[in-house]
Design a protein around this motif. Sequence first.
Motif, PDB file in Angstrom:
ATOM      1  N   ARG A   9      11.663   1.998  -1.863  1.00 12.01           N
ATOM      2  CA  ARG A   9      10.900   2.690  -2.845  1.00 12.01           C
ATOM      3  C   ARG A   9      11.909   2.296  -4.181  1.00 12.01           C
ATOM      4  NH1 ARG A   9       6.676   5.523  -2.564  1.00 12.01           N
ATOM      5  NH2 ARG A   9       6.808   6.079  -4.649  1.00 12.01           N
ATOM      6  N   SER A  10      11.085   2.064  -5.251  1.00  7.65           N
ATOM      7  CA  SER A  10      11.889   2.114  -6.785  1.00  7.65           C
ATOM      8  C   SER A  10      12.474   3.191  -6.914  1.00  7.65           C
ATOM      9  CB  SER A  10      10.717   1.281  -7.664  1.00  7.65           C
ATOM     10  OG  SER A  10      10.300   0.063  -7.382  1.00  7.65           O
ATOM     11  N   GLN A  11      13.540   3.168  -7.704  1.00  9.30           N
ATOM     12  CA  GLN A  11      14.102   4.274  -8.232  1.00  9.30           C
ATOM     13  C   GLN A  11      13.131   4.950  -9.130  1.00  9.30           C
ATOM     14  OE1 GLN A  11      18.109   4.220  -9.187  1.00  9.30           O
ATOM     15  NE2 GLN A  11      18.220   3.081  -7.318  1.00  9.30           N
ATOM     16  N   ALA A  12      13.274   6.294  -9.138  1.00 12.42           N
ATOM     17  CA  ALA A  12      12.617   7.244 -10.088  1.00 12.42           C
ATOM     18  C   ALA A  12      12.688   6.539 -11.411  1.00 12.42           C
ATOM     19  CB  ALA A  12      12.903   8.633  -9.982  1.00 12.42           C
ATOM     20  N   GLN A  13      11.576   6.568 -12.228  1.00  8.26           N
ATOM     21  CA  GLN A  13      11.758   6.092 -13.703  1.00  8.26           C
ATOM     22  C   GLN A  13      12.386   6.961 -14.423  1.00  8.26           C
ATOM     23  OE1 GLN A  13      10.472   2.776 -14.553  1.00  8.26           O
ATOM     24  NE2 GLN A  13      11.102   2.716 -12.416  1.00  8.26           N
ATOM     25  N   PRO A  14      13.460   6.506 -15.439  1.00 11.87           N
ATOM     26  CA  PRO A  14      13.923   7.787 -16.176  1.00 11.87           C
ATOM     27  C   PRO A  14      12.565   8.365 -17.108  1.00 11.87           C
ATOM     28  CG  PRO A  14      14.063   5.407 -17.214  1.00 11.87           C
ATOM     29  CD  PRO A  14      13.286   5.166 -16.015  1.00 11.87           C
ATOM     30  N   TRP A  69      -3.811   5.599   8.088  1.00 11.13           N
ATOM     31  CA  TRP A  69      -3.174   4.520   9.007  1.00 11.13           C
ATOM     32  C   TRP A  69      -1.783   4.109   8.406  1.00 11.13           C
ATOM     33  CZ3 TRP A  69      -2.556   0.518   5.252  1.00 11.13           C
ATOM     34  CH2 TRP A  69      -2.236  -0.945   5.637  1.00 11.13           C
ATOM     35  N   LEU A  70      -1.399   4.201   7.010  1.00 10.86           N
ATOM     36  CA  LEU A  70      -0.043   4.190   6.719  1.00 10.86           C
ATOM     37  C   LEU A  70       0.813   5.017   7.620  1.00 10.86           C
ATOM     38  CD1 LEU A  70      -0.193   4.568   2.825  1.00 10.86           C
ATOM     39  CD2 LEU A  70       0.391   2.535   3.860  1.00 10.86           C
ATOM     40  N   LEU A 109       0.886  -1.262   0.159  1.00 11.78           N
ATOM     41  CA  LEU A 109      -0.052  -0.128  -0.035  1.00 11.78           C
ATOM     42  C   LEU A 109       0.764   1.307   0.053  1.00 11.78           C
ATOM     43  CD1 LEU A 109      -3.065   0.261  -0.014  1.00 11.78           C
ATOM     44  CD2 LEU A 109      -2.600  -1.971   0.637  1.00 11.78           C
ATOM     45  N   ARG A 110       1.859   1.203   0.745  1.00  9.01           N
ATOM     46  CA  ARG A 110       2.745   2.283   0.734  1.00  9.01           C
ATOM     47  C   ARG A 110       3.292   2.612  -0.404  1.00  9.01           C
ATOM     48  NH1 ARG A 110       2.787   6.784   1.920  1.00  9.01           N
ATOM     49  NH2 ARG A 110       2.931   6.721   4.079  1.00  9.01           N
ATOM     50  N   LEU A 123      -1.475   3.615  -9.045  1.00 11.22           N
ATOM     51  CA  LEU A 123      -2.726   3.584  -8.190  1.00 11.22           C
ATOM     52  C   LEU A 123      -2.428   4.893  -7.166  1.00 11.22           C
ATOM     53  CD1 LEU A 123      -2.660  -0.211  -7.609  1.00 11.22           C
ATOM     54  CD2 LEU A 123      -4.091   1.067  -9.161  1.00 11.22           C
ATOM     55  N   ASP A 124      -3.735   5.700  -7.154  1.00 11.30           N
ATOM     56  CA  ASP A 124      -3.707   6.759  -6.323  1.00 11.30           C
ATOM     57  C   ASP A 124      -4.582   6.642  -5.175  1.00 11.30           C
ATOM     58  OD1 ASP A 124      -3.686   9.534  -5.381  1.00 11.30           O
ATOM     59  OD2 ASP A 124      -4.626  10.327  -7.320  1.00 11.30           O
ATOM     60  N   LEU A 125      -4.087   6.909  -3.978  1.00 10.54           N
ATOM     61  CA  LEU A 125      -4.555   6.746  -2.661  1.00 10.54           C
ATOM     62  C   LEU A 125      -5.378   8.042  -2.238  1.00 10.54           C
ATOM     63  CD1 LEU A 125      -2.261   4.316  -0.705  1.00 10.54           C
ATOM     64  CD2 LEU A 125      -4.446   4.055  -1.635  1.00 10.54           C
ATOM     65  N   ALA A 126      -5.155   9.147  -2.967  1.00  4.77           N
ATOM     66  CA  ALA A 126      -5.604  10.475  -2.698  1.00  4.77           C
ATOM     67  C   ALA A 126      -7.144  10.488  -2.144  1.00  4.77           C
ATOM     68  CB  ALA A 126      -5.424  11.593  -3.738  1.00  4.77           C
ATOM     69  N   GLY A 127      -7.934   9.544  -2.784  1.00  8.47           N
ATOM     70  CA  GLY A 127      -9.313   9.732  -2.346  1.00  8.47           C
ATOM     71  C   GLY A 127      -9.444   8.721  -1.074  1.00  8.47           C
ATOM     72  N   TYR A 128      -8.505   8.162  -0.493  1.00  8.93           N
ATOM     73  CA  TYR A 128      -8.763   7.475   0.611  1.00  8.93           C
ATOM     74  C   TYR A 128      -7.964   7.753   1.923  1.00  8.93           C
ATOM     75  CZ  TYR A 128     -10.030   4.641  -3.433  1.00  8.93           C
ATOM     76  OH  TYR A 128     -10.763   4.118  -4.575  1.00  8.93           O
TER      77      TYR A 128
END
Lengths: 203, 203
Positions: free
Chosen positions: B198-203, B183-184, B164-165, B172-177
């Motif tokens: 976290r994954s590296q920023a995508q190029p 809770w996170l 979820l983090r 996927l956008d958690l802004a509406g939740y």
Amino acid sequence: MPLILYDMPRSGHAHRVRLLLSILDVEYEQVMVDMPNAEHKSAEYLKLSPLGQVPTLVDGDIVITDSTAALVYLAKKYAATNWLPEDPAGAAAVQRWLSAASGELYRSVVQARAGRQFHREVDFERAEAEATRLFNWMQSELDQGTWLAADHATIADLAMYSYLRVADEGELDLAGYPAIIRWLADVEKLERFEPMVRSQAQP
Amino acid sequence: MPLILYDMPRSGHAHRVRLLLSILDVEYEQVMVDMPNAEHKSAEYLKLSPLGQVPTLVDGDIVITDSTAALVYLAKKYAATNWLPEDPAGAAAVQRWLSAASGELYRSVVQARAGRQFHREVDFERAEAEATRLFNWMQSELDQGTWLAADHATIADLAMYSYLRVADEGELDLAGYPAIIRWLADVEKLERFEPMVRSQAQP
């Protein structure tokens, strides 16, 4: 007040719970959910089970909306530690298969059967590939021991049994996996065993 | 002999277990599995984990090949009944979310992230639809209580947290939740919390 099981005859998820209720000789009231007519998506049922899933087990104020959670509940409530060991290694061994029931089994056998029998839109190729991995793994585990998670039957076996028994309804063939076939028969020899309901023959 | 965790930094499945090990203050040895170079499909690793999954937790002779099973093992072994309640209703409430972690969460957030970050072939439409159902359900549960399965944090929260983090890594956008976002943050305030990589920023 008896337990209430919101049930659907051909659901393997429901069968798991029905099977343990029978084995533990627990009285319960069965309420059928009319899934073909989408009763599981009705406002009333969604109040009980927010994701609209069957089965739901209700014990007074306690509402359990997941089949593996219902297995855990019943084993704990009826102190059936032979069905759910309490020691760390035993509990983890069972949990590995409860996770497989919600994961690997769902993505393979459950999906293939839903596609073939209930005409759901399914990626059969993926379901079949996952089924092959799952069957090979189970075959190898059941070659080494009679039961999946212990030297006796546990809720791990019940969680995996129901859909495996009707794998052919998803056009998945267990012929190459004799240890799985032997294990299905062993589950069926359990006292108060109750069979999985087969789908009607296709026209 | 310390526990050994076969680990992969960006795996949310591994992070769940790392998180509980840290919270319970358990010493362990970390062995990295080189998934980009398919080490998890090597003959040697498959001997440990027949499905080639990460993480695997090893404690002497005991080998645990599933993250939810590892959470159960650790909570039981270190008698952390606050993390895994022993009563029927409490244990079932936790199990409902362990099942969701292997089921609904896997089919939604894990898949979407695997598709976006690891370029796996994924049915994004299906993953997104399942994510919406999951998020609505979690939002409604977390609107009614601080934690998922009890009035305190349990392994249910840890099992659901990691992916979820990084839901945004699956676009996927958690802004509406807002309850999920709250809770996170609450999980992150737990003592000895360890962040998801976290994954590296995508190029």
